[in-house]
Write a protein that holds these residues in place. Structure first.
Motif, short mmCIF file in Angstrom:
data_model
loop_
_atom_site.label_atom_id
_atom_site.label_comp_id
_atom_site.label_asym_id
_atom_site.label_seq_id
_atom_site.Cartn_x
_atom_site.Cartn_y
_atom_site.Cartn_z
N GLN A 77 0.87 -1.17 0.00
CA GLN A 77 0.00 0.00 0.00
C GLN A 77 0.91 1.23 0.00
N LEU A 78 0.59 2.20 -0.84
CA LEU A 78 1.34 3.45 -0.90
C LEU A 78 0.37 4.60 -0.70
N VAL A 79 0.73 5.52 0.19
CA VAL A 79 -0.09 6.69 0.47
C VAL A 79 0.74 7.93 0.16
N PHE A 80 0.13 8.90 -0.55
CA PHE A 80 0.75 10.20 -0.78
C PHE A 80 -0.25 11.25 -0.32
N MET A 81 0.15 12.05 0.69
CA MET A 81 -0.75 13.07 1.25
C MET A 81 -0.80 14.27 0.31
N LEU A 82 -1.99 14.62 -0.12
CA LEU A 82 -2.20 15.77 -0.98
C LEU A 82 -2.44 17.03 -0.15
N SER A 83 -3.18 16.89 0.96
CA SER A 83 -3.43 18.00 1.87
C SER A 83 -3.76 17.44 3.24
N GLY A 84 -3.54 18.27 4.27
CA GLY A 84 -3.84 17.84 5.64
C GLY A 84 -2.78 16.88 6.17
N TRP A 85 -3.19 16.09 7.18
CA TRP A 85 -2.27 15.12 7.79
C TRP A 85 -3.03 13.95 8.40
N VAL A 86 -2.30 12.85 8.59
CA VAL A 86 -2.81 11.65 9.26
C VAL A 86 -1.72 11.18 10.22
N ASP A 87 -2.10 10.88 11.47
CA ASP A 87 -1.18 10.31 12.46
C ASP A 87 -1.39 8.80 12.53
N LEU A 88 -0.29 8.06 12.53
CA LEU A 88 -0.35 6.60 12.62
C LEU A 88 0.64 6.10 13.64
N GLU A 89 0.33 4.91 14.18
CA GLU A 89 1.29 4.20 15.01
C GLU A 89 1.44 2.80 14.43
N PHE A 90 2.65 2.24 14.61
CA PHE A 90 2.98 0.95 14.02
C PHE A 90 3.38 -0.05 15.09
N GLU A 99 2.21 14.26 6.40
CA GLU A 99 1.67 15.57 6.05
C GLU A 99 1.67 15.78 4.54
N ALA A 100 1.01 16.84 4.10
CA ALA A 100 0.93 17.17 2.67
C ALA A 100 2.32 17.12 2.05
N GLY A 101 2.45 16.38 0.96
CA GLY A 101 3.72 16.22 0.27
C GLY A 101 4.51 15.01 0.71
N ASP A 102 4.11 14.36 1.82
CA ASP A 102 4.78 13.16 2.33
C ASP A 102 4.19 11.91 1.69
N SER A 103 4.99 10.85 1.65
CA SER A 103 4.50 9.55 1.20
C SER A 103 4.80 8.51 2.27
N THR A 120 -9.68 18.36 7.78
CA THR A 120 -9.90 17.99 6.39
C THR A 120 -8.59 17.45 5.85
N PHE A 121 -8.66 16.52 4.94
CA PHE A 121 -7.45 16.02 4.28
C PHE A 121 -7.84 15.36 2.98
N GLU A 122 -6.80 15.14 2.16
CA GLU A 122 -6.97 14.41 0.91
C GLU A 122 -5.68 13.65 0.66
N LEU A 123 -5.81 12.38 0.29
CA LEU A 123 -4.63 11.56 0.02
C LEU A 123 -4.88 10.65 -1.16
N LEU A 124 -3.80 10.31 -1.83
CA LEU A 124 -3.82 9.34 -2.92
C LEU A 124 -3.34 8.03 -2.34
N GLU A 125 -4.10 6.97 -2.54
CA GLU A 125 -3.72 5.65 -2.04
C GLU A 125 -3.68 4.67 -3.20
N VAL A 126 -2.60 3.90 -3.27
CA VAL A 126 -2.44 2.86 -4.28
C VAL A 126 -2.20 1.55 -3.55
N SER A 127 -2.92 0.51 -3.93
CA SER A 127 -2.69 -0.80 -3.30
C SER A 127 -2.54 -1.87 -4.38
N VAL A 128 -1.74 -2.87 -4.04
CA VAL A 128 -1.48 -4.01 -4.91
C VAL A 128 -1.73 -5.26 -4.09
N PRO A 129 -2.68 -6.10 -4.48
CA PRO A 129 -3.64 -5.95 -5.56
C PRO A 129 -4.76 -4.99 -5.17
#
Length: 142
Positions: A77-90, A99-103, A120-129
């Motif tokens: 899974q690949l995420v590219f932040m277009l605007s805003g932010w998302v916090d994650l823990e692993f 944040e915006a501009g991060d992948s 508000t946020f917007e992100l591009l997400e690509v997943s395989v498959p």
């Protein structure tokens, strides 16, 4: 002997795959993993015969609580932040803000938890498959 690709000898394209184009003037929204997000399908799932999915995820209100620990049944899974932010823990204890501009690349099976977002946020997400399952799991032991 390996095949050599040249301008006059392009790579063979599998018959089931085709080109895809998605216009921002006529977006196609689909149901996604989270009811509180909007998912815009970019046509890649159908064009790639299910080998890849690309979509734009957006929110008009921040998350009110974490999603809960989970992992995805996929190759990657690949995420590219277009605007805003998302916090994650692993699972290794790392916490990051994308944040915006991060992948962010997340391999399939890696346990994580989305713990917050900007209002508000917007992100591009690509997943395989394309068909990416989500499996709830226990939080890692510290």
């Amino acid at each position: 002997m390996a095949s050599v690709l040249t301008a006059d000898k392009p790579a063979a394209t599998p018959a089931k795959k085709k080109q895809a184009w998605a216009s921002s003037k006529s977006p196609k929204f689909v149901q996604g993993r989270r009811a509180f997000f909007k998912y815009r399908e970019l046509g890649v799932t159908e064009a790639s015969d299910g080998s890849m999915r690309a979509q734009v995820t957006s929110a008009t209100q921040g998350m009110s609580r974490p999603t809960g620990w989970h992992y995805h049944v996929c190759e990657s899974q690949l995420v590219f932040m277009l605007s805003g932010w998302v916090d994650l823990e692993f699972e290794d204890g790392e916490r990051i803000r994308v944040e915006a501009g991060d992948s962010l690349y997340i391999p399939g099976g890696l346990r994580h938890n989305e713990i917050g977002t900007s209002d508000t946020f917007e992100l591009l997400e690509v997943s395989v498959p394309a068909d990416m399952g989500t499996v709830p799991c226990d939080a890692p032991t510290k």
